[in-house]
Motif scaffolding. Structure first.
Motif, mmCIF file in Angstrom:
data_model
loop_
_atom_site.group_PDB
_atom_site.id
_atom_site.type_symbol
_atom_site.label_atom_id
_atom_site.label_comp_id
_atom_site.label_asym_id
_atom_site.label_seq_id
_atom_site.Cartn_x
_atom_site.Cartn_y
_atom_site.Cartn_z
ATOM 1 N N VAL A 189 7.340 21.173 -15.296
ATOM 2 C CA VAL A 189 7.554 22.513 -15.853
ATOM 3 C C VAL A 189 6.245 23.277 -15.980
ATOM 4 O O VAL A 189 6.137 24.426 -15.514
ATOM 5 N N LEU A 190 5.253 22.695 -16.619
ATOM 6 C CA LEU A 190 4.002 23.424 -16.851
ATOM 7 C C LEU A 190 3.299 23.838 -15.562
ATOM 8 O O LEU A 190 2.824 24.982 -15.464
ATOM 9 N N PRO A 191 3.155 22.965 -14.557
ATOM 10 C CA PRO A 191 2.503 23.423 -13.316
ATOM 11 C C PRO A 191 3.215 24.586 -12.643
ATOM 12 O O PRO A 191 2.566 25.418 -12.008
ATOM 13 N N LEU A 192 4.535 24.667 -12.783
ATOM 14 C CA LEU A 192 5.283 25.770 -12.173
ATOM 15 C C LEU A 192 5.261 27.035 -13.035
ATOM 16 O O LEU A 192 5.689 28.101 -12.566
ATOM 17 N N SER A 193 4.775 26.909 -14.254
ATOM 18 C CA SER A 193 4.847 28.023 -15.206
ATOM 19 C C SER A 193 3.499 28.680 -15.452
ATOM 20 O O SER A 193 3.341 29.408 -16.440
ATOM 21 N N LYS A 194 2.532 28.452 -14.602
ATOM 22 C CA LYS A 194 1.211 29.053 -14.809
ATOM 23 C C LYS A 194 1.243 30.572 -14.872
ATOM 24 O O LYS A 194 0.555 31.170 -15.705
ATOM 25 N N PRO A 195 2.021 31.259 -14.026
ATOM 26 C CA PRO A 195 2.038 32.734 -14.118
ATOM 27 C C PRO A 195 2.514 33.244 -15.472
ATOM 28 O O PRO A 195 1.877 34.099 -16.089
ATOM 29 N N VAL A 196 3.648 32.734 -15.957
ATOM 30 C CA VAL A 196 4.171 33.235 -17.220
ATOM 31 C C VAL A 196 3.285 32.823 -18.385
ATOM 32 O O VAL A 196 3.106 33.586 -19.345
ATOM 33 N N LEU A 197 2.688 31.644 -18.318
ATOM 34 C CA LEU A 197 1.792 31.212 -19.391
ATOM 35 C C LEU A 197 0.519 32.057 -19.411
ATOM 36 O O LEU A 197 -0.028 32.330 -20.487
ATOM 37 N N ALA A 198 0.048 32.470 -18.242
ATOM 38 C CA ALA A 198 -1.121 33.346 -18.193
ATOM 39 C C ALA A 198 -0.822 34.699 -18.830
ATOM 40 O O ALA A 198 -1.623 35.249 -19.588
#
Length: 292
Positions: A189-198
């Motif tokens: 989940v986290l590796p795929l969510s870098k854009p939204v987390l940024a």
């Protein structure tokens, strides 16, 4: 032959030129205050600051306010609150959002989701929040600027929706390989969510850096004021320059130069971070709308 709708037709050269002139005028209007602020922050004591551009430049204003006084201390306070607060907010928001996507696996997840959504429409108010912070012993503590706003319901909903739109086949493949929820969260989940987390991280960072109202309510010790409170006290309220410099015996630059320098220092960190995260905005906000 079918004609295109008016909004799809190519505009004439006159219309294009008019749009270009209008956009250029808007850009100049928006840039004027910012350019004026930077230019005046470098004005020397001998400079005439009556016009748009100073006649002589120096670093006296920045040397003055960065000489170990109130402004330097306030910048360090704001930096601590922003870095620590953003890290904690991202950690808790992402973990809670992931838990709320597993409503069937996590007992009580639906009730927690309802409570989170309710906070977007119902607020306790200033006095109950102040009494809560006081009862926790957080008055005059920098944690009073972090803990009450650690999780934003809006940001939580955005991250949750992003997680829910990750293809279910990835979860199934990870479970076939024997992965648990924690492993799936950290490795899938986290590796795929870098854009939204940024994007969410920038939202949190801007909020912590601009922390002003909570600092006025909870921080009475002037040594713990963030930069936004110092900015208000000096630029708006007109505090004395000597107070901001911590009493240093150095040449005092023009008051306007010092004011503009404080504004530049309060604005610069966010301006430096934004260009590196801008490319994630469209991807972070739009990917969640794409279905498998």
């Amino acid at each position: 032959m079918a004609t295109l709708p008016p909004w799809m037709e190519r505009p004439s050269r006159i219309v294009q030129a008019g749009k270009a002139v209008l956009i250029a005028a808007i850009v100049l209007i928006m840039l004027y205050p910012f350019c004026y602020m930077i230019a005046m922050s470098f004005a020397s004591k001998e400079s005439s600051t009556g016009g748009f551009w100073p006649t002589a430049f120096s670093l006296d204003a920045y040397t003055s306010i960065l000489g170990g006084g109130v402004v330097t201390r306030a910048l360090l306070v704001s930096l601590f609150v922003t870095v620590v607060g953003t890290a904690l907010s991202l950690t808790l928001t992402s973990t809670l959002a992931y838990g709320l996507t597993r409503i069937r696996d996590v007992p009580g997840a639906r009730a927690v989701l309802i409570i989170v959504l309710a906070t977007m429409f119902i607020g306790a108010g200033i006095i109950p929040n102040f009494l809560l912070v006081k009862s926790l012993g957080l008055i005059d503590s920098l944690w009073s600027l972090i803990l009450p706003v650690m999780i934003s319901a809006f940001n939580l909903v955005v991250v949750r929706n992003f997680f829910m739109n990750i293809p279910a086949s990835l979860y199934e493949a990870a479970r076939i390989d024997g992965a648990g929820n924690l492993w799936i969260f950290l490795r899938v989940v986290l590796p795929l969510s870098k854009p939204v987390l940024a994007v969410i991280g920038l939202f949190y960072a801007v909020g912590y850096w601009n922390s002003f109202f909570h600092a006025l309510l909870y921080i009475n010790d002037t040594a713990k004021w963030p930069i936004q409170v110092v900015l208000n006290q000096y630029v708006i309220q007109g505090s004395q320059i000597a107070n901001l410099q911590g009493g240093n015996d150095i040449a005092v630059p023009p008051a306007q130069s010092v004011q503009m320098a404080v504004v530049v220092l309060a604005t610069l960190p966010i301006l430096l971070i934004y260009p590196f995260l801008q490319r994630h905005f469209a991807k972070g906000m739009l990917t969640g709308a794409i279905k498998e």
